[in-house]
Design a protein around this motif. Structure first.
Motif, PDB file in Angstrom:
ATOM      1  N   ARG A 212       0.860  -1.171   0.000  1.00 11.60           N
ATOM      2  CA  ARG A 212       0.000   0.000   0.000  1.00 11.60           C
ATOM      3  C   ARG A 212       0.900   1.226   0.000  1.00 11.60           C
ATOM      4  O   ARG A 212       1.824   1.334   0.822  1.00 11.60           O
ATOM      5  N   ILE A 213       0.636   2.130  -0.914  1.00 10.21           N
ATOM      6  CA  ILE A 213       1.404   3.369  -1.003  1.00 10.21           C
ATOM      7  C   ILE A 213       0.618   4.451  -0.272  1.00 10.21           C
ATOM      8  O   ILE A 213      -0.554   4.687  -0.577  1.00 10.21           O
ATOM      9  N   LEU A 214       1.260   5.070   0.689  1.00 11.31           N
ATOM     10  CA  LEU A 214       0.642   6.135   1.469  1.00 11.31           C
ATOM     11  C   LEU A 214       1.377   7.450   1.247  1.00 11.31           C
ATOM     12  O   LEU A 214       2.594   7.454   1.031  1.00 11.31           O
ATOM     13  N   ASN A 215       0.637   8.549   1.335  1.00 11.80           N
ATOM     14  CA  ASN A 215       1.309   9.840   1.366  1.00 11.80           C
ATOM     15  C   ASN A 215       1.721  10.100   2.819  1.00 11.80           C
ATOM     16  O   ASN A 215       1.279   9.388   3.730  1.00 11.80           O
ATOM     17  N   PRO A 216       2.569  11.088   3.074  1.00 14.02           N
ATOM     18  CA  PRO A 216       3.049  11.306   4.444  1.00 14.02           C
ATOM     19  C   PRO A 216       1.932  11.554   5.467  1.00 14.02           C
ATOM     20  O   PRO A 216       2.020  11.073   6.602  1.00 14.02           O
ATOM     21  N   GLU A 217       0.891  12.243   5.095  1.00 14.58           N
ATOM     22  CA  GLU A 217      -0.225  12.490   6.015  1.00 14.58           C
ATOM     23  C   GLU A 217      -0.945  11.184   6.372  1.00 14.58           C
ATOM     24  O   GLU A 217      -1.274  10.941   7.532  1.00 14.58           O
ATOM     25  N   GLU A 218      -1.175  10.334   5.371  1.00 17.83           N
ATOM     26  CA  GLU A 218      -1.804   9.034   5.634  1.00 17.83           C
ATOM     27  C   GLU A 218      -0.922   8.190   6.558  1.00 17.83           C
ATOM     28  O   GLU A 218      -1.422   7.484   7.430  1.00 17.83           O
ATOM     29  N   TRP A 219       0.387   8.262   6.371  1.00 17.93           N
ATOM     30  CA  TRP A 219       1.325   7.511   7.194  1.00 17.93           C
ATOM     31  C   TRP A 219       1.259   7.957   8.658  1.00 17.93           C
ATOM     32  O   TRP A 219       1.202   7.141   9.566  1.00 17.93           O
ATOM     33  N   VAL A 220       1.242   9.277   8.884  1.00 18.23           N
ATOM     34  CA  VAL A 220       1.155   9.804  10.248  1.00 18.23           C
ATOM     35  C   VAL A 220      -0.146   9.337  10.904  1.00 18.23           C
ATOM     36  O   VAL A 220      -0.145   8.881  12.051  1.00 18.23           O
ATOM     37  N   ASN A 221      -1.254   9.422  10.178  1.00 17.11           N
ATOM     38  CA  ASN A 221      -2.544   8.972  10.713  1.00 17.11           C
ATOM     39  C   ASN A 221      -2.545   7.473  11.003  1.00 17.11           C
ATOM     40  O   ASN A 221      -3.089   7.025  12.006  1.00 17.11           O
ATOM     41  N   PHE A 222      -1.933   6.689  10.116  1.00 13.09           N
ATOM     42  CA  PHE A 222      -1.844   5.242  10.320  1.00 13.09           C
ATOM     43  C   PHE A 222      -1.055   4.918  11.591  1.00 13.09           C
ATOM     44  O   PHE A 222      -1.455   4.063  12.379  1.00 13.09           O
ATOM     45  N   LYS A 223       0.057   5.607  11.792  1.00 19.92           N
ATOM     46  CA  LYS A 223       0.873   5.355  12.977  1.00 19.92           C
ATOM     47  C   LYS A 223       0.106   5.695  14.255  1.00 19.92           C
ATOM     48  O   LYS A 223       0.231   4.988  15.247  1.00 19.92           O
ATOM     49  N   LYS A 224      -0.683   6.755  14.229  1.00 28.33           N
ATOM     50  CA  LYS A 224      -1.460   7.158  15.404  1.00 28.33           C
ATOM     51  C   LYS A 224      -2.586   6.175  15.702  1.00 28.33           C
ATOM     52  O   LYS A 224      -2.786   5.762  16.836  1.00 28.33           O
ATOM     53  N   LYS A 225      -3.331   5.806  14.659  1.00 27.06           N
ATOM     54  CA  LYS A 225      -4.532   4.990  14.831  1.00 27.06           C
ATOM     55  C   LYS A 225      -4.274   3.493  14.770  1.00 27.06           C
ATOM     56  O   LYS A 225      -5.118   2.699  15.163  1.00 27.06           O
ATOM     57  N   LYS A 226      -3.147   3.101  14.188  1.00 23.93           N
ATOM     58  CA  LYS A 226      -2.834   1.675  13.957  1.00 23.93           C
ATOM     59  C   LYS A 226      -3.904   1.021  13.078  1.00 23.93           C
ATOM     60  O   LYS A 226      -4.211  -0.155  13.206  1.00 23.93           O
ATOM     61  N   LEU A 227      -4.488   1.836  12.196  1.00 21.59           N
ATOM     62  CA  LEU A 227      -5.573   1.384  11.325  1.00 21.59           C
ATOM     63  C   LEU A 227      -5.592   2.254  10.081  1.00 21.59           C
ATOM     64  O   LEU A 227      -5.374   3.470  10.165  1.00 21.59           O
ATOM     65  N   PHE A 228      -5.835   1.642   8.945  1.00 25.53           N
ATOM     66  CA  PHE A 228      -6.014   2.397   7.705  1.00 25.53           C
ATOM     67  C   PHE A 228      -7.327   1.959   7.088  1.00 25.53           C
ATOM     68  O   PHE A 228      -7.500   0.796   6.736  1.00 25.53           O
ATOM     69  N   SER A 229      -8.256   2.891   6.979  1.00 22.48           N
ATOM     70  CA  SER A 229      -9.585   2.587   6.434  1.00 22.48           C
ATOM     71  C   SER A 229      -9.754   3.066   5.007  1.00 22.48           C
ATOM     72  O   SER A 229     -10.849   3.019   4.465  1.00 22.48           O
ATOM     73  N   GLY A 230      -8.685   3.534   4.404  1.00 21.19           N
ATOM     74  CA  GLY A 230      -8.739   4.002   3.029  1.00 21.19           C
ATOM     75  C   GLY A 230      -8.746   5.511   2.938  1.00 21.19           C
ATOM     76  O   GLY A 230      -9.105   6.209   3.881  1.00 21.19           O
ATOM     77  N   ASN A 231      -8.347   5.995   1.771  1.00 16.68           N
ATOM     78  CA  ASN A 231      -8.400   7.430   1.506  1.00 16.68           C
ATOM     79  C   ASN A 231      -9.662   7.740   0.703  1.00 16.68           C
ATOM     80  O   ASN A 231     -10.527   6.876   0.534  1.00 16.68           O
ATOM     81  N   HIS A 232      -9.767   8.953   0.197  1.00 18.98           N
ATOM     82  CA  HIS A 232     -10.984   9.349  -0.536  1.00 18.98           C
ATOM     83  C   HIS A 232     -11.230   8.460  -1.760  1.00 18.98           C
ATOM     84  O   HIS A 232     -12.363   8.055  -2.018  1.00 18.98           O
ATOM     85  N   LEU A 233     -10.177   8.153  -2.508  1.00 14.27           N
ATOM     86  CA  LEU A 233     -10.329   7.292  -3.691  1.00 14.27           C
ATOM     87  C   LEU A 233     -10.806   5.902  -3.295  1.00 14.27           C
ATOM     88  O   LEU A 233     -11.699   5.339  -3.931  1.00 14.27           O
ATOM     89  N   ASP A 234     -10.218   5.345  -2.246  1.00 13.17           N
ATOM     90  CA  ASP A 234     -10.618   4.014  -1.777  1.00 13.17           C
ATOM     91  C   ASP A 234     -12.096   4.004  -1.380  1.00 13.17           C
ATOM     92  O   ASP A 234     -12.839   3.097  -1.745  1.00 13.17           O
ATOM     93  N   LYS A 235     -12.493   4.993  -0.623  1.00 14.85           N
ATOM     94  CA  LYS A 235     -13.878   5.050  -0.141  1.00 14.85           C
ATOM     95  C   LYS A 235     -14.855   5.235  -1.294  1.00 14.85           C
ATOM     96  O   LYS A 235     -15.922   4.636  -1.317  1.00 14.85           O
ATOM     97  N   ARG A 236     -14.469   6.040  -2.264  1.00 14.10           N
ATOM     98  CA  ARG A 236     -15.320   6.244  -3.448  1.00 14.10           C
ATOM     99  C   ARG A 236     -15.413   4.965  -4.280  1.00 14.10           C
ATOM    100  O   ARG A 236     -16.457   4.633  -4.825  1.00 14.10           O
ATOM    101  N   SER A 237     -14.310   4.220  -4.360  1.00 16.09           N
ATOM    102  CA  SER A 237     -14.267   2.979  -5.142  1.00 16.09           C
ATOM    103  C   SER A 237     -14.931   1.809  -4.420  1.00 16.09           C
ATOM    104  O   SER A 237     -15.337   0.846  -5.044  1.00 16.09           O
ATOM    105  N   GLY A 238     -14.958   1.878  -3.086  1.00 14.83           N
ATOM    106  CA  GLY A 238     -15.543   0.796  -2.311  1.00 14.83           C
ATOM    107  C   GLY A 238     -14.547  -0.274  -1.894  1.00 14.83           C
ATOM    108  O   GLY A 238     -14.935  -1.314  -1.394  1.00 14.83           O
ATOM    109  N   TYR A 239     -13.264  -0.023  -2.103  1.00 14.37           N
ATOM    110  CA  TYR A 239     -12.229  -0.970  -1.684  1.00 14.37           C
ATOM    111  C   TYR A 239     -10.903  -0.230  -1.523  1.00 14.37           C
ATOM    112  O   TYR A 239     -10.721   0.866  -2.049  1.00 14.37           O
TER     113      TYR A 239
END
Length: 72
Positions: free
Chosen positions: A7-34
């Protein structure tokens, strides 16, 4: 043998992932449904097409640890 996806993350997604220990997708993922993932063979091309000249973080994810089935 372990199987991995990436999974390729931008730096902001990476910081959020480290804090939450969870990745639920970005805007494209949510729009695509996966959540968009890449195989090792796809990784370089995906970076060239969508992330060229951008800062990124690449997550290496062991597929057997995923809770949901991967659909290609």
């Amino acid at each position: 043998m372990n199987s991995f996806v990436y999974r390729i993350l931008n730096p902001e997604e990476w910081v959020n992932f480290k804090k939450k220990k969870l990745f639920s997708g970005n805007h494209l993922d949510k729009r695509s449904g996966y959540i968009h993932l890449s195989s090792k063979d796809q990784l370089s091309k995906t970076i060239d097409i969508y992330f060229k000249e951008k800062k990124i973080v690449i997550l290496k994810i062991e597929t057997k640890k995923l809770k949901k089935k991967i659909v290609w």
